[in-house]
Design a protein around this motif. Structure first.
Motif, PDB file in Angstrom:
ATOM      1  N   MET A 193       0.829  -1.198   0.000  1.00  0.00           N
ATOM      2  CA  MET A 193       0.000   0.000   0.000  1.00  0.00           C
ATOM      3  C   MET A 193       0.873   1.262   0.000  1.00  0.00           C
ATOM      4  O   MET A 193       1.834   1.342   0.743  1.00  0.00           O
ATOM      5  CB  MET A 193      -0.889   0.016   1.252  1.00  0.00           C
ATOM      6  CG  MET A 193      -1.719   1.283   1.383  1.00  0.00           C
ATOM      7  SD  MET A 193      -2.506   1.452   3.006  1.00  0.00           S
ATOM      8  CE  MET A 193      -3.718   0.139   2.907  1.00  0.00           C
ATOM      9  N   ILE A 194       0.499   2.216  -0.834  1.00  0.00           N
ATOM     10  CA  ILE A 194       1.182   3.499  -0.856  1.00  0.00           C
ATOM     11  C   ILE A 194       0.342   4.498  -0.071  1.00  0.00           C
ATOM     12  O   ILE A 194      -0.841   4.709  -0.378  1.00  0.00           O
ATOM     13  CB  ILE A 194       1.404   4.006  -2.291  1.00  0.00           C
ATOM     14  CG1 ILE A 194       2.314   3.046  -3.066  1.00  0.00           C
ATOM     15  CG2 ILE A 194       1.997   5.412  -2.289  1.00  0.00           C
ATOM     16  CD1 ILE A 194       2.508   3.408  -4.516  1.00  0.00           C
ATOM     17  N   ALA A 195       0.933   5.097   0.944  1.00  0.00           N
ATOM     18  CA  ALA A 195       0.250   6.109   1.751  1.00  0.00           C
ATOM     19  C   ALA A 195       0.601   7.487   1.200  1.00  0.00           C
ATOM     20  O   ALA A 195       1.771   7.882   1.187  1.00  0.00           O
ATOM     21  CB  ALA A 195       0.669   5.994   3.208  1.00  0.00           C
ATOM     22  N   ILE A 196      -0.417   8.204   0.741  1.00  0.00           N
ATOM     23  CA  ILE A 196      -0.241   9.530   0.153  1.00  0.00           C
ATOM     24  C   ILE A 196      -0.633  10.580   1.190  1.00  0.00           C
ATOM     25  O   ILE A 196      -1.759  10.556   1.699  1.00  0.00           O
ATOM     26  CB  ILE A 196      -1.132   9.706  -1.095  1.00  0.00           C
ATOM     27  CG1 ILE A 196      -0.831   8.616  -2.138  1.00  0.00           C
ATOM     28  CG2 ILE A 196      -0.968  11.103  -1.693  1.00  0.00           C
ATOM     29  CD1 ILE A 196      -1.912   8.489  -3.210  1.00  0.00           C
ATOM     30  N   GLU A 201       4.792  14.067   7.472  1.00  0.00           N
ATOM     31  CA  GLU A 201       5.378  13.572   6.210  1.00  0.00           C
ATOM     32  C   GLU A 201       6.228  12.323   6.430  1.00  0.00           C
ATOM     33  O   GLU A 201       6.476  11.556   5.497  1.00  0.00           O
ATOM     34  CB  GLU A 201       6.191  14.671   5.520  1.00  0.00           C
ATOM     35  CG  GLU A 201       7.543  14.984   6.129  1.00  0.00           C
ATOM     36  CD  GLU A 201       7.493  15.941   7.310  1.00  0.00           C
ATOM     37  OE1 GLU A 201       8.562  16.439   7.707  1.00  0.00           O
ATOM     38  OE2 GLU A 201       6.394  16.199   7.829  1.00  0.00           O
ATOM     39  N   THR A 202       6.660  12.092   7.678  1.00  0.00           N
ATOM     40  CA  THR A 202       7.473  10.901   7.972  1.00  0.00           C
ATOM     41  C   THR A 202       6.613   9.645   8.057  1.00  0.00           C
ATOM     42  O   THR A 202       7.150   8.542   8.054  1.00  0.00           O
ATOM     43  CB  THR A 202       8.234  11.072   9.306  1.00  0.00           C
ATOM     44  OG1 THR A 202       7.278  11.210  10.372  1.00  0.00           O
ATOM     45  CG2 THR A 202       9.131  12.297   9.268  1.00  0.00           C
ATOM     46  N   ARG A 203       5.285   9.817   8.104  1.00  0.00           N
ATOM     47  CA  ARG A 203       4.380   8.666   8.235  1.00  0.00           C
ATOM     48  C   ARG A 203       3.673   8.327   6.939  1.00  0.00           C
ATOM     49  O   ARG A 203       2.737   7.519   6.928  1.00  0.00           O
ATOM     50  CB  ARG A 203       3.362   8.929   9.352  1.00  0.00           C
ATOM     51  CG  ARG A 203       4.015   9.090  10.728  1.00  0.00           C
ATOM     52  CD  ARG A 203       2.994   9.140  11.848  1.00  0.00           C
ATOM     53  NE  ARG A 203       2.149  10.321  11.789  1.00  0.00           N
ATOM     54  CZ  ARG A 203       2.465  11.502  12.323  1.00  0.00           C
ATOM     55  NH1 ARG A 203       3.629  11.661  12.944  1.00  0.00           N
ATOM     56  NH2 ARG A 203       1.641  12.529  12.241  1.00  0.00           N
ATOM     57  N   VAL A 204       4.075   8.953   5.848  1.00  0.00           N
ATOM     58  CA  VAL A 204       3.503   8.637   4.538  1.00  0.00           C
ATOM     59  C   VAL A 204       4.628   8.336   3.551  1.00  0.00           C
ATOM     60  O   VAL A 204       5.795   8.607   3.819  1.00  0.00           O
ATOM     61  CB  VAL A 204       2.617   9.802   4.011  1.00  0.00           C
ATOM     62  CG1 VAL A 204       1.399  10.004   4.911  1.00  0.00           C
ATOM     63  CG2 VAL A 204       3.414  11.093   3.887  1.00  0.00           C
ATOM     64  N   ASP A 205       4.257   7.764   2.412  1.00  0.00           N
ATOM     65  CA  ASP A 205       5.261   7.385   1.414  1.00  0.00           C
ATOM     66  C   ASP A 205       5.551   8.500   0.412  1.00  0.00           C
ATOM     67  O   ASP A 205       6.636   8.562  -0.159  1.00  0.00           O
ATOM     68  CB  ASP A 205       4.790   6.132   0.656  1.00  0.00           C
ATOM     69  CG  ASP A 205       4.594   4.950   1.582  1.00  0.00           C
ATOM     70  OD1 ASP A 205       5.546   4.610   2.310  1.00  0.00           O
ATOM     71  OD2 ASP A 205       3.487   4.368   1.595  1.00  0.00           O
ATOM     72  N   THR A 206       4.562   9.355   0.186  1.00  0.00           N
ATOM     73  CA  THR A 206       4.732  10.438  -0.782  1.00  0.00           C
ATOM     74  C   THR A 206       3.817  11.596  -0.383  1.00  0.00           C
ATOM     75  O   THR A 206       2.781  11.377   0.238  1.00  0.00           O
ATOM     76  CB  THR A 206       4.419   9.948  -2.222  1.00  0.00           C
ATOM     77  OG1 THR A 206       4.800  10.947  -3.162  1.00  0.00           O
ATOM     78  CG2 THR A 206       2.948   9.604  -2.402  1.00  0.00           C
ATOM     79  N   VAL A 207       4.226  12.810  -0.720  1.00  0.00           N
ATOM     80  CA  VAL A 207       3.469  13.998  -0.305  1.00  0.00           C
ATOM     81  C   VAL A 207       2.965  14.759  -1.536  1.00  0.00           C
ATOM     82  O   VAL A 207       3.736  15.072  -2.446  1.00  0.00           O
ATOM     83  CB  VAL A 207       4.329  14.935   0.569  1.00  0.00           C
ATOM     84  CG1 VAL A 207       3.574  16.228   0.870  1.00  0.00           C
ATOM     85  CG2 VAL A 207       4.722  14.244   1.872  1.00  0.00           C
ATOM     86  N   VAL A 208       1.659  15.050  -1.531  1.00  0.00           N
ATOM     87  CA  VAL A 208       1.024  15.855  -2.568  1.00  0.00           C
ATOM     88  C   VAL A 208       0.612  17.188  -1.936  1.00  0.00           C
ATOM     89  O   VAL A 208      -0.108  17.204  -0.940  1.00  0.00           O
ATOM     90  CB  VAL A 208      -0.217  15.148  -3.150  1.00  0.00           C
ATOM     91  CG1 VAL A 208      -0.924  16.059  -4.159  1.00  0.00           C
ATOM     92  CG2 VAL A 208       0.171  13.820  -3.794  1.00  0.00           C
ATOM     93  N   PRO A 211       6.226   1.140  -2.712  1.00  0.00           N
ATOM     94  CA  PRO A 211       6.117   2.511  -2.240  1.00  0.00           C
ATOM     95  C   PRO A 211       7.440   3.261  -2.379  1.00  0.00           C
ATOM     96  O   PRO A 211       8.503   2.641  -2.438  1.00  0.00           O
ATOM     97  CB  PRO A 211       5.737   2.345  -0.761  1.00  0.00           C
ATOM     98  CG  PRO A 211       5.107   0.996  -0.672  1.00  0.00           C
ATOM     99  CD  PRO A 211       5.835   0.163  -1.692  1.00  0.00           C
ATOM    100  N   LEU A 212       7.356   4.563  -2.379  1.00  0.00           N
ATOM    101  CA  LEU A 212       8.555   5.399  -2.511  1.00  0.00           C
ATOM    102  C   LEU A 212       9.511   5.161  -1.352  1.00  0.00           C
ATOM    103  O   LEU A 212       9.089   4.957  -0.241  1.00  0.00           O
ATOM    104  CB  LEU A 212       8.133   6.880  -2.532  1.00  0.00           C
ATOM    105  CG  LEU A 212       7.220   7.289  -3.690  1.00  0.00           C
ATOM    106  CD1 LEU A 212       6.778   8.709  -3.518  1.00  0.00           C
ATOM    107  CD2 LEU A 212       7.951   7.132  -5.005  1.00  0.00           C
TER     108      LEU A 212
END
Length: 198
Positions: free
Chosen positions: A1-4, A119-126, A197-198
Motif C-alpha cells: 500500500m502506498i500512503a499519500i 510527512e514521515t508517516r507517509v510514502d509520498t506527499v502531494v 512505495p517510494l
C-alpha cells in the motif's frame, strides 16, 4: 500500500482535490472530518475539551467558534487542545488503515502535515497550491472569516512556497477543475506504475 499525504494551506483547494482522489476510487482519510466527528454531539472528546476549556461546548458538542476564540493567538492553549485531539485522531487513522488494508493506495488529507511531522508517516506527499490572490479571496469569502483570523491561521502554517519545495507532487488549483482533475489522475497513474512505495 502506498500512503499519500495530501496537504496545502487554507483556501488552496485541498478538499476539492481530496474529493477527486475519492472519485477515482482511492480511500481518503480526512483528518478535519475526524476532528468534527470527535467534537460533535456525543463525540468522545467533548467532555475532555469542556474540562480543558470551560464554556467551549454546548448541546451540539464543541462550539468551534467559541473554542477558536479561546485558542486564537494563544500558543499554549492551542498546544493543550492539540494534546487532546491528536491522539484521538491517530486512533481514527489506525482504524481507517485496518478498514482499507487491501487498498493499493490511500490518501491522508492532513492540513498541518509538515507542521506536525506527518510527512514521515507517509510514502509520498502531494501539495495543493494556488496563487496567493486566489487563496485570500477564497478564504475571506467564508462565513465568519476575517483578516485577523486568516493571519492567525497563516502564522501556524508553513509558507506555501516551502510546502511546494518539499512536495513530491504539486496539484495546481488556480485554473479549471478539469486541469486540477487531470493533475490528480496523472499522480495516481504515476504511483500505480510503481511496484513498491517510494
Amino acid at each position: 500500500m502506498i500512503a499519500i499525504g495530501l496537504t496545502g494551506s487554507i483556501g488552496m483547494g485541498k478538499s476539492t482535490v481530496a474529493a477527486m482522489f475519492a472519485e477515482a476510487g482511492i480511500p481518503v482519510f480526512d483528518a478535519d472530518a475526524a476532528v468534527h466527528h470527535l467534537q460533535a454531539k456525543g463525540g468522545r472528546l467533548v467532555d475532555a475539551i469542556e474540562a480543558a476549556f470551560p464554556g467551549s461546548t454546548g448541546p451540539d458538542g464543541v462550539d468551534r467558534t467559541r473554542l477558536g476564540a479561546m485558542v486564537l493567538n494563544d500558543p499554549a492553549a492551542f498546544a493543550r487542545l492539540e494534546a487532546i485531539v491528536h491522539p484521538a485522531v491517530g486512533e481514527e487513522r489506525a482504524a481507517f488503515l485496518v478498514r482499507h488494508a487491501d487498498a493499493p493506495m490511500v490518501v491522508f488529507d492532513i492540513p498541518l502535515l509538515f507542521e506536525t511531522g506527518g510527512e514521515t508517516r507517509v510514502d509520498t506527499v502531494v501539495v495543493v497550491s494556488a496563487p496567493e490572490s486566489i487563496q485570500r479571496a477564497r478564504v475571506l469569502a467564508r462565513p465568519g472569516m476575517s483578516v485577523e483570523k486568516l493571519n492567525s491561521i497563516h502564522a501556524r502554517q508553513m509558507p506555501d512556497a516551502e510546502k511546494v519545495a518539499r512536495a513530491d507532487f504539486v496539484v495546481p488549483t488556480g485554473g479549471s477543475h478539469e486541469d486540477t482533475r487531470r493533475a490528480v489522475h496523472a499522480i495516481i497513474a504515476c504511483l500505480a506504475a510503481r511496484d513498491v512505495p517510494l
